[in-house]
Design an enzyme around this catalytic site. Structure first.
Site, PDB file in Angstrom:
ATOM      1  N   ASP A  15       0.762  -0.983   0.186  1.00 25.09           N
ATOM      2  CA  ASP A  15      -0.362  -0.664   0.251  1.00 25.09           C
ATOM      3  C   ASP A  15       0.990   0.874  -0.080  1.00 25.09           C
ATOM      4  OD1 ASP A  15      -2.306  -1.796   0.116  1.00 25.09           O
ATOM      5  OD2 ASP A  15      -2.502  -1.208   2.436  1.00 25.09           O
TER       6      ASP A  15
ATOM      7  N   GLU B 266       3.821   1.758  -1.144  1.00 27.69           N
ATOM      8  CA  GLU B 266       4.496   2.282  -2.289  1.00 27.69           C
ATOM      9  C   GLU B 266       3.489   2.710  -3.684  1.00 27.69           C
ATOM     10  OE1 GLU B 266       7.318  -1.153  -4.336  1.00 27.69           O
ATOM     11  OE2 GLU B 266       6.398  -2.179  -2.239  1.00 27.69           O
TER      12      GLU B 266
ATOM     13  N   ASP C 159       0.493   4.126  -2.933  1.00 29.06           N
ATOM     14  CA  ASP C 159       0.746   5.574  -2.580  1.00 29.06           C
ATOM     15  C   ASP C 159       1.522   6.464  -2.809  1.00 29.06           C
ATOM     16  OD1 ASP C 159      -1.656   4.424  -0.628  1.00 29.06           O
ATOM     17  OD2 ASP C 159      -1.081   5.139   0.991  1.00 29.06           O
TER      18      ASP C 159
ATOM     19  N   SER D 139     -38.700   1.499  -7.742  1.00 22.05           N
ATOM     20  CA  SER D 139     -38.419   0.275  -6.753  1.00 22.05           C
ATOM     21  C   SER D 139     -39.427  -1.245  -7.483  1.00 22.05           C
ATOM     22  CB  SER D 139     -38.478   1.092  -5.366  1.00 22.05           C
ATOM     23  OG  SER D 139     -40.113   0.971  -5.637  1.00 22.05           O
ATOM     24  N   LEU D 140     -38.897  -1.468  -6.692  1.00 17.70           N
ATOM     25  CA  LEU D 140     -39.596  -2.940  -6.955  1.00 17.70           C
ATOM     26  C   LEU D 140     -40.648  -3.484  -6.041  1.00 17.70           C
ATOM     27  CD1 LEU D 140     -36.340  -5.032  -7.771  1.00 17.70           C
ATOM     28  CD2 LEU D 140     -38.144  -4.618  -9.126  1.00 17.70           C
TER      29      LEU D 140
ATOM     30  N   GLU E  99     -31.275 -13.130  -8.916  1.00 15.70           N
ATOM     31  CA  GLU E  99     -29.391 -11.834  -8.770  1.00 15.70           C
ATOM     32  C   GLU E  99     -30.050 -11.742  -6.812  1.00 15.70           C
ATOM     33  OE1 GLU E  99     -28.751  -8.667 -11.512  1.00 15.70           O
ATOM     34  OE2 GLU E  99     -30.687  -9.249 -11.662  1.00 15.70           O
TER      35      GLU E  99
ATOM     36  N   LYS F 277     -29.168  -9.358  -3.595  1.00 14.46           N
ATOM     37  CA  LYS F 277     -30.274  -7.866  -3.210  1.00 14.46           C
ATOM     38  C   LYS F 277     -28.850  -7.701  -2.404  1.00 14.46           C
ATOM     39  CE  LYS F 277     -34.205  -5.119  -2.877  1.00 14.46           C
ATOM     40  NZ  LYS F 277     -33.708  -4.435  -1.529  1.00 14.46           N
TER      41      LYS F 277
ATOM     42  N   ASP G  73     -27.550  -5.063  -0.231  1.00 13.86           N
ATOM     43  CA  ASP G  73     -27.425  -4.174   1.382  1.00 13.86           C
ATOM     44  C   ASP G  73     -26.891  -2.558   1.232  1.00 13.86           C
ATOM     45  OD1 ASP G  73     -29.421  -2.612   2.845  1.00 13.86           O
ATOM     46  OD2 ASP G  73     -29.329  -4.224   4.537  1.00 13.86           O
TER      47      ASP G  73
ATOM     48  N   ARG H 119     -30.024   7.574  -5.694  1.00 18.94           N
ATOM     49  CA  ARG H 119     -31.165   7.166  -6.793  1.00 18.94           C
ATOM     50  C   ARG H 119     -32.070   8.490  -6.540  1.00 18.94           C
ATOM     51  NH1 ARG H 119     -35.649   4.925  -4.816  1.00 18.94           N
ATOM     52  NH2 ARG H 119     -37.543   4.585  -6.107  1.00 18.94           N
TER      53      ARG H 119
ATOM     54  N   GLU I 132     -25.108  -1.302  -7.093  1.00 21.59           N
ATOM     55  CA  GLU I 132     -25.686  -1.401  -5.484  1.00 21.59           C
ATOM     56  C   GLU I 132     -24.088  -0.738  -5.438  1.00 21.59           C
ATOM     57  OE1 GLU I 132     -28.454  -1.369  -4.825  1.00 21.59           O
ATOM     58  OE2 GLU I 132     -28.678  -1.305  -2.611  1.00 21.59           O
TER      59      GLU I 132
ATOM     60  N   TYR J 128     -25.834  -3.973 -11.875  1.00 27.80           N
ATOM     61  CA  TYR J 128     -27.050  -5.243 -11.685  1.00 27.80           C
ATOM     62  C   TYR J 128     -27.744  -4.396 -13.349  1.00 27.80           C
ATOM     63  CZ  TYR J 128     -29.005  -2.718  -8.530  1.00 27.80           C
ATOM     64  OH  TYR J 128     -29.739  -1.478  -7.741  1.00 27.80           O
TER      65      TYR J 128
ATOM     66  N   LYS K  19     -35.870 -11.416 -12.010  1.00 23.07           N
ATOM     67  CA  LYS K  19     -36.388 -10.401 -13.207  1.00 23.07           C
ATOM     68  C   LYS K  19     -36.813 -11.539 -14.592  1.00 23.07           C
ATOM     69  CE  LYS K  19     -32.939  -7.110 -11.705  1.00 23.07           C
ATOM     70  NZ  LYS K  19     -31.815  -6.138 -12.028  1.00 23.07           N
TER      71      LYS K  19
ATOM     72  N   LYS L  60     -37.833 -10.524   0.155  1.00 20.60           N
ATOM     73  CA  LYS L  60     -37.013 -10.027   1.499  1.00 20.60           C
ATOM     74  C   LYS L  60     -36.963 -10.826   2.047  1.00 20.60           C
ATOM     75  CE  LYS L  60     -37.070  -5.516   0.900  1.00 20.60           C
ATOM     76  NZ  LYS L  60     -37.038  -4.352   1.384  1.00 20.60           N
TER      77      LYS L  60
ATOM     78  N   CYS M 228     -15.029   3.700  38.925  1.00 18.27           N
ATOM     79  CA  CYS M 228     -14.245   2.124  37.784  1.00 18.27           C
ATOM     80  C   CYS M 228     -14.301   1.421  39.070  1.00 18.27           C
ATOM     81  CB  CYS M 228     -13.078   3.331  37.897  1.00 18.27           C
ATOM     82  SG  CYS M 228     -12.093   1.713  37.477  1.00 18.27           S
TER      83      CYS M 228
ATOM     84  N   CYS N 126     -10.578   0.652  39.606  1.00 19.24           N
ATOM     85  CA  CYS N 126      -9.913   1.147  41.340  1.00 19.24           C
ATOM     86  C   CYS N 126     -10.600   2.125  41.743  1.00 19.24           C
ATOM     87  CB  CYS N 126      -8.754   1.657  39.893  1.00 19.24           C
ATOM     88  SG  CYS N 126      -9.370   3.044  38.829  1.00 19.24           S
TER      89      CYS N 126
ATOM     90  N   CYS O  17     -12.065   6.275  33.365  1.00 19.39           N
ATOM     91  CA  CYS O  17     -11.643   6.455  34.827  1.00 19.39           C
ATOM     92  C   CYS O  17     -10.535   7.265  34.397  1.00 19.39           C
ATOM     93  CB  CYS O  17     -11.385   5.477  35.113  1.00 19.39           C
ATOM     94  SG  CYS O  17     -10.271   4.902  35.989  1.00 19.39           S
TER      95      CYS O  17
ATOM     96  N   CYS P 108      -4.791   2.884  36.581  1.00 15.26           N
ATOM     97  CA  CYS P 108      -5.353   2.235  36.808  1.00 15.26           C
ATOM     98  C   CYS P 108      -5.503   0.721  36.368  1.00 15.26           C
ATOM     99  CB  CYS P 108      -6.479   2.890  35.977  1.00 15.26           C
ATOM    100  SG  CYS P 108      -8.231   1.529  36.191  1.00 15.26           S
TER     101      CYS P 108
HETATM  102 ZN   LIG Z   1     -10.151   2.207  37.127  1.00 16.69          ZN
END
Ligand SMILES: [Zn+2]
Length: 666
Positions: free
Chosen positions: A32, A34, A36, A81-82, A112, A114, A116, A135, A169, A221, A285, A309, A403, A406, A421, A426
């Site tokens: 990562d 390199e 970056d 919407s469906l 397919e 769905k 979320d 949407r 999605e 999709y 579908k 659902k 706490c 302690c 605390c 502690c």
């Molecule tokens: Zn404590």
């Protein structure tokens, strides 16, 4: 010498390849860090040569300047919407209506998952990604192009110069969701309730840099509009848009009738917890486009599709007790102890209640009958109390004033919901701090579980981190369930941890806001701890990835006299305080790769790039992405390109696959 345009072109090509390796093949060939660095180089060059900016440059993925607000976008074709189906009968009713509507008994479907997440529309003109929108209400959405560009699985240019509007999605994988919430909790920010909220929240950020950090992903999709659409079924469309370079979900299936659909649906009810993203149902579908056209739409939704659902995975159990735990930052967290119950595939016995406000809001009392579910299918949560089940014996819960470990007075810092605390001595905080110190991503000391650590504190063998390195064999043998062998193993593990590279120690110290990634960045930047200790907040903030809040926290941490003392003591005890490169393990002493910087290139017959990389790392080598004077060895498979030539020019040792194979232990 390459001119700026050539250099920019080369960097773009290289970064696009890394993206593809990482997000599609799951086989990154560079770290990562390199990546970056290359990205920074590209951004610097583009900023210096604004005439060479391009909308499909990978630099567009890191997020530009914050926006004032989102523009409204009118969808050319509404995003409807469906309709829903909640059980098998409703699926069969849907099938009957479809067959009647097309007056044909032979209707096949595409099923397919769905996902979320957040429904979005992506518009490409002549293959170039020009606009992405939410949407919204279906007719009008918001322009979130800059945020969508940060999702690396969205191609900025398609494989063909098509003009197309696709829909899909955007979502947050479960793993990213858990990591994000952990990070938010560490910063005492409110965690997201579920991956969908997290994804939506990320894409509706006005600062695209935030979205860029959230590891979002997407599945496409559907097609909204397609100039010269070459397909005549939904399944063909899915195949074709994938060929354009758009990511589709691999689990879709063409079903020849409703029985196959029902089989698919019930299979996923079972397998749903195994996915690494959340789904809330199955979309069904009609496959053939001409049949879809015949069926048409109601005012709200297409007649040729429905969404099954899943039932909500909520279960009822008893809340037996509320326990308090003190974290290493002193935050006191209440946890519900539940009568064990099965939810989404695992048995749940505890659920975090986060803080006192939440307990009060939901009026949670000991003895209550409660509804629990898993947020994001992963984290158990008490959703609500069933008040009508109360016997009257339940008492409202109050957080203690002191706490639990302690007995110092707990405080609520300004603008925080958490109780804390603040006693630096502690024992709970020290204990949690040590558990963190030995954990896998920190010093990785095996054999020091929470129970052993609790005992070490109880027996007063340990008061701080440094004491860990002073433990004696005889003392350890006195502890419960510690035999000769486990004691020896533990002492060996403690001894071995002294050699760890600096970033492990840095992460292990538990400086506020410093996670593994920041620890790694700091270690690579400063290379040894004294330089870091001396750095002021301003110097720290000049490092990419280190923000103001973190810089401030680090500077304040290393300013404390007891920290300076601790570092000196650890040094005295023989702990390594320097950066040793991005190794994952030390490897055996006679390894041919130990402490060597190695570059892999070309195609190998018997190893994938990722596989070979892991072998080298496990044997103690550092794998980097590009050949430089620091490279010790190039391992080249077939069709090796510029890296090979460069290694030759620099006189670096080069092995072929056979030599690599020979060098490996049995
Ligand atoms: Zn404590």
């Amino acid at each position: 010498m390459m001119n700026a345009a050539e250099k920019i072109e080369a960097l773009r090509e290289e970064l696009n390849r890394y993206n593809y390796e990482y997000h599609t093949l799951d086989e990154p060939s560079v770290s990562d860090y390199e990546y970056d660095m290359k990205m920074r180089e590209l951004i610097d060059l583009e900023e210096a040569n604004p005439e060479l900016q391009a909308p499909d440059s990978p630099s567009q993925r890191v997020g530009g300047a914050p926006l004032e607000g989102f523009q409204k976008v009118q969808h050319d074709i509404p995003m409807l919407s469906l309709g829903n189906a909640f059980d098998e009968q409703e699926l069969r009713d849907f099938d009957r209506r479809v067959r009647g509507g097309v007056d044909d008994e032979d209707v096949s479907y595409v099923c397919e998952l769905k996902i979320d997440g957040l429904a979005v529309s992506l518009k490409y003109e002549d293959g170039l990604f020009v606009r992405g929108a939410t949407r919204g209400d279906g007719t009008t959405g918001e322009d979130i192009t800059t945020n969508l560009r940060t999702i690396r699985s969205i191609p900025l240019r398609l494989n063909k110069p098509e003009t197309i509007e696709v829909r899909g999605e955007a979502f947050m994988p479960k793993k990213s969701f858990v990591a994000l919430n952990e990070a938010r909790e560490a910063k005492e920010e409110e965690p997201f309730a579920n991956p969908r909220n997290a994804a939506a929240g990320s894409l509706r950020q006005l600062d695209p840099k935030i979205a860029a950090k959230r590891n979002l992903d997407i599945f496409l999709y559907a097609v909204g509009q397609w100039e010269n659409d070459p397909t005549d079924s939904h399944s063909e469309r899915l195949e074709q848009i994938q060929e354009l370079g758009l990511k589709t979900n691999p689990e879709w299936k063409r079903c020849k009738d409703i029985d196959e659909v029902i089989e698919y649906v019930s299979g996923w009810v079972e397998r749903r917890p195994d996915l690494d993203y959340e789904i809330d149902g199955i979309v069904i579908k009609v496959d053939r486009t001409d049949q879809q056209e015949t069926l048409g739409f109601t005012a709200k939704s297409p007649r040729w599709a429905t969404a099954y659902k899943f039932p909500a995975e909520e279960v009822v159990t008893k809340l037996q007790d509320i326990e308090l735990s003190v974290g290493r930052t002193g935050v006191v967290t209440p946890t519900a102890i539940l009568e064990p119950v099965k939810v989404a595939g695992t048995t749940v016995g505890r659920a975090s209640l986060h803080n006192e406000d939440l307990i009060r809001e939901r009026d949670i009392r000991i003895g209550d009958t409660v509804v629990i579910k898993k947020a994001g299918d992963i984290i158990p949560e008490v959703v609500r109390v069933l008040e009508d089940q109360r016997s009257g014996e339940e008492e409202p819960y109050h957080m203690p004033e002191v706490c639990p470990e302690c007995e110092s007075k707990l405080v609520r810092l300004e603008e925080e919901v958490a109780l804390r605390c603040i006693n630096p001595n502690c024992p709970a905080q020290l204990r949690e701090g040590l558990i963190h110190f030995v954990s896998r991503n920190a010093m990785d000391i095996e054999g020091l579980g929470e129970k052993v650590i609790a005992q070490l504190f109880q027996e007063e063998l340990i008061h701080n981190i440094a004491d860990l390195y002073k433990l004696e064999r005889e003392e350890l043998l006195e502890l419960d369930r510690m035999g000769e062998k486990s004691v020896q193993n533990l002492l060996n593990a403690i001894e071995a941890s002294k050699e760890n590279s600096l970033e492990r120690l840095l992460f292990g110290l538990g400086v506020r806001y410093v996670g593994t990634k920041a620890a790694s960045t700091l270690a690579q930047h400063f290379e040894e701890i004294d330089a870091l200790v001396e750095a002021d907040a301003e110097t720290l903030e000049s490092i990419p990835e280190i923000g103001e809040k973190m810089a401030d926290s680090i500077a304040r941490y290393f300013d404390k006299p007891q920290v300076v003392e601790l570092i000196a003591e650890l040094k005295e005890l023989g702990l390594n305080m320097t950066y040793k490169g991005a190794k994952t393990s030390e490897g055996p002493a006679d390894s041919p790769f130990k402490d060597k910087t190695i570059v892999l290139t070309g195609k190998m017959e018997n190893f994938t790039r990722g596989g070979a990389k892991k072998i080298v790392q496990d044997l103690g080598g550092n794998v980097t992405g590009s050949v430089s004077k620091k490279t010790d060895l190039l391992i080249a498979g077939a069709d090796a390109g510029s890296k090979y030539t460069k290694a030759q020019d620099l006189g670096i040792e080069i092995w072929d696959e056979e030599q690599f194979k020979q060098a490996l232990p049995e």
